[in-house]
Design an enzyme around this catalytic site. Structure first.
Site, PDB file in Angstrom:
ATOM      1  N   GLU A 258    -114.842  28.501-140.983  1.00 19.73           N
ATOM      2  CA  GLU A 258    -114.426  29.123-142.251  1.00 19.73           C
ATOM      3  C   GLU A 258    -115.031  28.255-143.330  1.00 19.73           C
ATOM      4  O   GLU A 258    -114.692  27.089-143.445  1.00 19.73           O
ATOM      5  CB  GLU A 258    -112.895  29.087-142.393  1.00 19.73           C
ATOM      6  N   CYS A 297    -110.481  28.618-150.955  1.00 21.01           N
ATOM      7  CA  CYS A 297    -111.633  29.264-150.317  1.00 21.01           C
ATOM      8  C   CYS A 297    -111.691  30.745-150.684  1.00 21.01           C
ATOM      9  O   CYS A 297    -112.743  31.356-150.636  1.00 21.01           O
ATOM     10  CB  CYS A 297    -111.541  29.097-148.811  1.00 21.01           C
TER      11      CYS A 297
HETATM   12  P1  NAP Z   1    -116.198  19.295-146.130  1.00 23.26           P
HETATM   13  O1  NAP Z   1    -116.672  18.141-146.905  1.00 23.26           O
HETATM   14  O2  NAP Z   1    -117.205  20.127-145.450  1.00 23.26           O
HETATM   15  O3  NAP Z   1    -115.168  18.700-145.096  1.00 23.26           O
HETATM   16  C1  NAP Z   1    -114.470  19.530-144.222  1.00 23.26           C
HETATM   17  C2  NAP Z   1    -113.945  18.730-143.064  1.00 23.26           C
HETATM   18  O4  NAP Z   1    -115.011  18.262-142.263  1.00 23.26           O
HETATM   19  C3  NAP Z   1    -113.182  17.474-143.487  1.00 23.26           C
HETATM   20  O5  NAP Z   1    -112.087  17.296-142.627  1.00 23.26           O
HETATM   21  C4  NAP Z   1    -114.197  16.386-143.278  1.00 23.26           C
HETATM   22  O6  NAP Z   1    -113.621  15.120-143.086  1.00 23.26           O
HETATM   23  C5  NAP Z   1    -114.848  16.891-142.023  1.00 23.26           C
HETATM   24  N1  NAP Z   1    -116.129  16.269-141.716  1.00 23.26           N
HETATM   25  C6  NAP Z   1    -117.128  15.970-142.562  1.00 23.26           C
HETATM   26  N2  NAP Z   1    -118.147  15.424-141.874  1.00 23.26           N
HETATM   27  C7  NAP Z   1    -117.773  15.373-140.585  1.00 23.26           C
HETATM   28  C8  NAP Z   1    -118.389  14.896-139.398  1.00 23.26           C
HETATM   29  N3  NAP Z   1    -119.595  14.372-139.401  1.00 23.26           N
HETATM   30  N4  NAP Z   1    -117.721  14.983-138.243  1.00 23.26           N
HETATM   31  C9  NAP Z   1    -116.473  15.536-138.202  1.00 23.26           C
HETATM   32  N5  NAP Z   1    -115.849  15.989-139.297  1.00 23.26           N
HETATM   33  C10 NAP Z   1    -116.491  15.923-140.478  1.00 23.26           C
HETATM   34  O7  NAP Z   1    -115.314  20.265-147.024  1.00 23.26           O
HETATM   35  P2  NAP Z   1    -114.128  19.870-148.035  1.00 23.26           P
HETATM   36  O8  NAP Z   1    -114.764  19.176-149.190  1.00 23.26           O
HETATM   37  O9  NAP Z   1    -113.013  19.203-147.351  1.00 23.26           O
HETATM   38  O10 NAP Z   1    -113.607  21.292-148.476  1.00 23.26           O
HETATM   39  C11 NAP Z   1    -114.197  22.035-149.483  1.00 23.26           C
HETATM   40  C12 NAP Z   1    -115.044  23.140-148.929  1.00 23.26           C
HETATM   41  O11 NAP Z   1    -114.330  23.833-147.918  1.00 23.26           O
HETATM   42  C13 NAP Z   1    -115.406  24.190-149.936  1.00 23.26           C
HETATM   43  O12 NAP Z   1    -116.759  24.496-149.801  1.00 23.26           O
HETATM   44  C14 NAP Z   1    -114.561  25.402-149.549  1.00 23.26           C
HETATM   45  O13 NAP Z   1    -115.114  26.644-149.836  1.00 23.26           O
HETATM   46  C15 NAP Z   1    -114.421  25.240-148.099  1.00 23.26           C
HETATM   47  N6  NAP Z   1    -113.190  25.842-147.641  1.00 23.26           N
HETATM   48  C16 NAP Z   1    -113.247  26.983-146.917  1.00 23.26           C
HETATM   49  C17 NAP Z   1    -112.088  27.574-146.452  1.00 23.26           C
HETATM   50  C18 NAP Z   1    -112.122  28.825-145.649  1.00 23.26           C
HETATM   51  O14 NAP Z   1    -111.102  29.215-145.088  1.00 23.26           O
HETATM   52  N7  NAP Z   1    -113.228  29.478-145.566  1.00 23.26           N
HETATM   53  C19 NAP Z   1    -110.862  26.987-146.723  1.00 23.26           C
HETATM   54  C20 NAP Z   1    -110.833  25.822-147.469  1.00 23.26           C
HETATM   55  C21 NAP Z   1    -112.010  25.266-147.914  1.00 23.26           C
HETATM   56  P3  NAP Z   1    -113.668  14.000-144.236  1.00 23.26           P
HETATM   57  O15 NAP Z   1    -112.857  14.508-145.361  1.00 23.26           O
HETATM   58  O16 NAP Z   1    -113.082  12.824-143.579  1.00 23.26           O
HETATM   59  O17 NAP Z   1    -115.118  13.850-144.607  1.00 23.26           O
END
Ligand code: NAP
Length: 678
Positions: A258, A297
C-alpha cells in the site's frame, strides 16, 4: 520528560537494541521523547520462533477461537486507550486524529473478528465457492479451499497511523493462523510499541504469535520463504526496493504493498454553485487536507471541478481553510496539528515547490505560520496549502508527485470524459470520490474509472449525513489500489484474512473431500439409521447424518386449498389452459412454496428437542414441476455446523426433494439453530 528507550519484543522477551540508539523527536516540541534501536537482535531466531512456536500454536486453535482472541485484543486496547492517547500528541495528531488511529484501530479488530465468526466455520479450512462435479458418476470432484500459510507475516508500517496501520493487518493475519512480526515506522514507533505491550499483556496471544522490531529489520529478508507474507505500507520507493529483494523474488514471497496515491475528488457536472453537492465537495476537500495534517494515504491530492466553477471553488475552499486553526494538538480550538517531523515538513515543502512548477499556491504559505501554543521552529507545523492548476493536461507532476501533508491541487475539467481521464492520470489510487446527484454521472465515472481506483465514494445530499467520507477505509470494504497505490488489497471483511491463507483446489472422491474439509459433500457417505437428526444437540450432530422421508402425493385439492389459503392464485397453479401455454409447465402445477411446506411436514420431528429454530433457507432452486398426482419425498443431510455462542450453533442441512421418478424437484440448504447441551 526523559526519553523512553523502546524495546523490541523478540522470542517472547522485551529487549533493547544493543547500541546505535536513534532519537525520536516530538513533532510538536522537537524534544527527544524516545530512543530506539534493534541492533543486536537475532532476526533469524525471531523468524524461526514465529514459524516453529507461534504458527503451530495459532493453528491448533480454530478460526473462531482465533477470532475471539482478536476480539480480546480489541477490548484491551479499548480499555487502555488513554495510555495511547497520552503519546498521541507527540506524533503531531489532535485527539480527533488520534481517535481514528487508536479507537478506529480497535474497531477494525472488532469488525474483523465478527466478520470471521459470521462467515467462517469454526474449524481450520475455509471453502471457496461451490463444489465442482467433474466426472459423470460423481467419484471425481473438485473443491477450492483456503488453509493457513505455515510461515509468518512481516508487517512493515508507515508512520502516519502507528496503531490502526498495525491493527488493520494484524487482525487478519492472526485469524488466518499466521504469526506476525511488526515493524513500525521509526518516527512514531513509541505509540505502536505501547499498543503491542497492551496486547502482549492480555496474555491471550500464544507465544510467538506477535513480535516487534523497533528499528531496522537487519537480515530478516534473507530468511523469508514461500510461506511468509510481507505486507508493506509506505512510500513507493521503499516498496520497490523491498519487493525486488532477491529472496522475495526467488522464493515468490507474497508481497502486499500500500503506497503513495494521488487520490482524486470530482465535483459532478450536474452540480451548481448552490447545489448541496458543491458545499459537500468543498467541505470534504478541506477536511481531507487538514485531518492528520494531510498525512493520510487516502487524502485528496487532486480536486476536479467543471471549468466554469474554478473561481467559485477556489474562493469557497480558501474561505473554509482560513478557519483551520493550526497549532499544539493539545490546545483548545486547534483543528490541525503538526506533521510528524521537521524532516517530513522539509519534504513536503520541497514537493510543493516542485508542484508549483505547474500550479500556483492560492492559499497558504509553506514557510510562514504562527501556530497556537507552539513554535514553528521546533514544531513541524505547516499551513494548509491549496494549489491551482488551470492546465491539468500540461502538468505531469500534479498527477505523479505526492506531497504527504496538508496539500491539494484544484483543477478544471471540460466534460465528464475529460474528468474520467484526468482521474485515471494518477495511474492507480486508493480512493476517488464523486459528488453528484445524478445516477448517470455515477455510471459514467464508475465505468470509466473504477479499474484505476481501489474504492469510489459517491457522496451527495441524500447520504452526506451518514457517509463515512472520502478518506476513511472501512474494515468491511477493501483498502488498496492498483498501480501507483501499490497493487495491494487489505481489509474487505473476510477478504483481508484470506491474504494470509493459500487457496488450493482439492480433487478427490466426495468422501475424501468431506473428510478434509469437515463438510458433507453430495455423493459422500450418508448415515440413515439411528435417531431422527433433529434429536441431536449441536455437539452430537455429525456430518452425513441423513433422514429419508416417506412420500406424499400432491392432489389438485392441495393446490386449490393452498391458493385460497395464501392468496397465491398465479395462473400456473390455477388455469389449465394458461399453464399449458407456458413453456415451463405441462399444465397446472403445485406452488413451489407448497412443496417446501410439505417437505417440512415430511422431515420435521415435532416434539420439543434440541432444534430451537428454523432460521432460513439458502440456495433454493425449483428444478422439476410437480403435477397433481406426483409423489414427493425428502432427503435431509447434515452438511456443516458453526457454533454461534455458548448456548447454540447453526446446522446447515442439505435438502433434496425428489419425485416418484427420482427426479430432483427442489434443492436447498436449510439452516437450524441447535442447542448446545451443558
Ligand atoms: P517509508 O519511508 O517508505 O517507510 C515505510 C516503512 O518502511 C517504515 O516502517 C520504514 O521504517 C520501513 N523501511 C524503510 N526502509 C526499510 C528497509 N530497508 N527495510 C525494511 N523496512 C524499511 O514511508 P513513511 O514515510 O513511513 O510513510 C509515508 C508514505 O507512506 C507516504 O508516501 C504515504 O502515501 C504512504 N502511505 C501509504 C498508505 C497506504 O495505505 N497506501 C498508508 C500510509 C502511508 P523506518 O521508519 O524505520 O525507516
Amino acid at each position: 520528560m526523559s526519553a523512553m528507550i523502546l524495546e523490541n519484543f523478540a522470542t517472547q522477551k522485551w529487549v533493547k537494541g544493543q547500541d546505535g540508539l536513534v532519537d525520536i523527536k516530538s513533532a510538536v516540541t522537537g524534544e527527544t521523547i524516545a530512543q530506539t534501536s534493534s541492533n543486536g537482535i537475532n532476526f533469524k531466531a525471531m523468524a524461526d520462533y514465529a514459524r516453529d512456536v507461534g504458527g503451530p500454536a495459532l493453528r491448533k486453535m480454530t478460526l473462531h477461537e482465533r477470532a475471539f482472541m482478536v476480539k480480546d485484543l480489541a477490548l484491551a486496547l479499548t480499555e487502555r486507550k488513554e495510555e495511547m492517547y497520552a503519546l498521541n500528541a507527540h506524533t503531531g495528531a489532535t485527539r480527533r486524529d488520534g481517535w481514528v488511529d487508536i479507537e478506529g484501530g480497535a474497531m477494525t479488530l472488532f469488525s474483523t473478528s465478527s466478520q470471521a465468526r459470521r462467515h467462517f466455520p469454526d474449524g481450520h479450512v475455509i471453502l471457496d465457492g461451490a463444489p465442482e462435479q467433474i466426472s459423470k458418476h460423481g467419484s471425481w470432484m473438485g473443491q477450492h479451499v483456503y488453509t493457513s500459510m505455515k510461515g509468518f507475516a512481516l508487517h512493515i508500517n508507515a508512520y502516519n497511523f502507528p496503531v490502526w496501520g498495525m491493527l488493520e493487518k494484524l487482525g487478519g493475519a492472526l485469524i488466518a493462523g499466521v504469526p506476525v512480526i511488526v515493524k513500525p515506522a521509526t518516527a512514531t514507533s513509541y505509540l505502536c510499541e505501547k499498543a503491542v505491550r497492551i496486547m502482549i499483556e492480555t496474555g491471550v496471544l500464544p507465544d510467538g504469535a506477535l513480535q516487534l522490531i523497533v528499528g531496522r529489520t537487519g537480515d530478516l529478508f534473507e530468511h523469508l520463504t514461500c510461506q511468509d507474507v510481507v505486507s508493506f505500507t509506505g512510500s513507493a520507493s521503499t516498496a520497490t526496493m523491498l519487493r525486488t529483494h532477491p529472496v522475495v523474488i526467488q522464493n515468490s514471497v507474497r508481497f502486499v504493498a500500500e503506497q503513495d496515491s494521488l487520490n482524486a475528488c470530482v465535483l459532478g457536472p450536474d452540480a451548481k454553485q448552490d447545489s448541496p453537492e458543491f458545499e459537500l465537495f468543498i467541505k470534504e476537500v478541506a477536511t481531507e487536507m487538514t485531518v492528520k495534517a494531510g498525512q493520510k494515504c487516502t487524502a485528496i491530492r487532486r480536486a476536479f471541478v467543471p471549468k466554469h466553477m474554478m473561481d467559485a471553488a477556489q474562493a469557497a475552499l480558501s474561505a473554509r481553510l482560513a478557519k483551520t486553526t493550526v497549532g499544539n494538538p493539545d490546545s483548545d480550538g486547534v483543528r490541525m496539528g503538526a506533521l510528524v517531523s521537521l524532516s517530513q515538513r522539509e519534504d513536503v515543502r520541497s514537493k510543493v515547490t516542485e508542484l508549483s512548477e505547474h500550479a500556483k499556491i492560492v492559499f497558504g504559505d509553506i514557510n510562514a505560520l504562527d501556530p497556537v501554543d507552539a513554535s514553528n521552529e521546533s514544531g513541524a507545523f505547516m499551513s494548509p496549502i491549496l494549489l491551482r492548476c488551470d492546465t491539468p493536461w500540461n502538468a505531469p507532476k500534479v498527477h505523479a508527485l505526492e506531497a504527504f501533508g496538508p496539500v491539494s491541487t484544484l483543477m478544471p475539467y471540460d466534460d465528464l470524459e475529460d474528468a474520467v481521464r484526468l482521474c485515471n492520470e494518477g495511474l492507480g489510487s486508493l480512493v476517488m470520490s464523486l459528488f453528484t446527484h445524478s445516477p448517470d454521472v455515477a455510471r459514467d465515472i464508475v465505468l470509466g474509472s473504477a479499474s484505476f481506483h481501489g474504492r469510489i465514494a459517491m457522496i451527495n445530499r441524500d447520504n452526506a449525513k451518514e457517509s463515512t467520507g472520502h478518506g476513511s477505509p472501512l474494515p468491511v470494504l477493501v483498502h488498496g489500489g492498483p498501480g501507483r497505490a501499490g497493487g495491494g488489497e487489505e481489509l474487505g471483511g473476510v477478504r483481508g484474512i484470506k491474504h494470509y491463507m493459500q487457496r488450493t483446489a482439492l480433487q478427490g472422491t466426495p468422501d475424501l473431500i468431506a473428510g478434509a474439509t469437515q463438510t458433507w459433500m453430495k455423493g459422500a457417505a450418508q448415515v440413515t439409521d439411528g435417531a431422527h437428526p433433529f434429536r441431536f444437540n449441536f455437539d452430537d450432530i455429525f456430518m452425513g447424518k441423513t433422514l429419508l422421508t416417506k412420500g406424499r402425493t400432491i392432489l389438485l385439492d392441495d393446490i386449490e386449498h393452498f391458493a385460497e389459503f395464501t392468496g397465491d392464485s398465479f395462473y400456473a397453479h390455477m388455469d389449465q389452459a394458461a399453464a399449458e401455454a407456458n413453456p415451463f409447465f405441462p399444465g397446472r402445477v403445485a406452488h413451489g412454496y407448497l412443496l417446501l411446506s410439505f417437505a417440512a411436514g415430511l422431515f420435521v420431528d415435532p416434539a420439543p428437542g434440541p432444534v430451537l429454530a428454523n432460521y432460513g433457507l439458502d440456495n433454493l432452486r425449483f428444478l422439476t414441476p410437480v403435477s397433481p398426482g406426483d409423489t414427493i419425498k425428502v432427503k435431509l443431510t447434515a452438511k456443516t455446523k458453526k457454533k454461534r455462542n455458548p448456548e447454540y450453533g447453526e446446522v446447515r442441512w442439505d435438502v433434496e426433494v425428489t419425485n416418484q421418478d427420482e427426479e430432483l424437484v427442489a434443492t436447498y440448504e436449510l439452516l437450524t439453530m441447535n442447542a448446545i447441551e451443558h
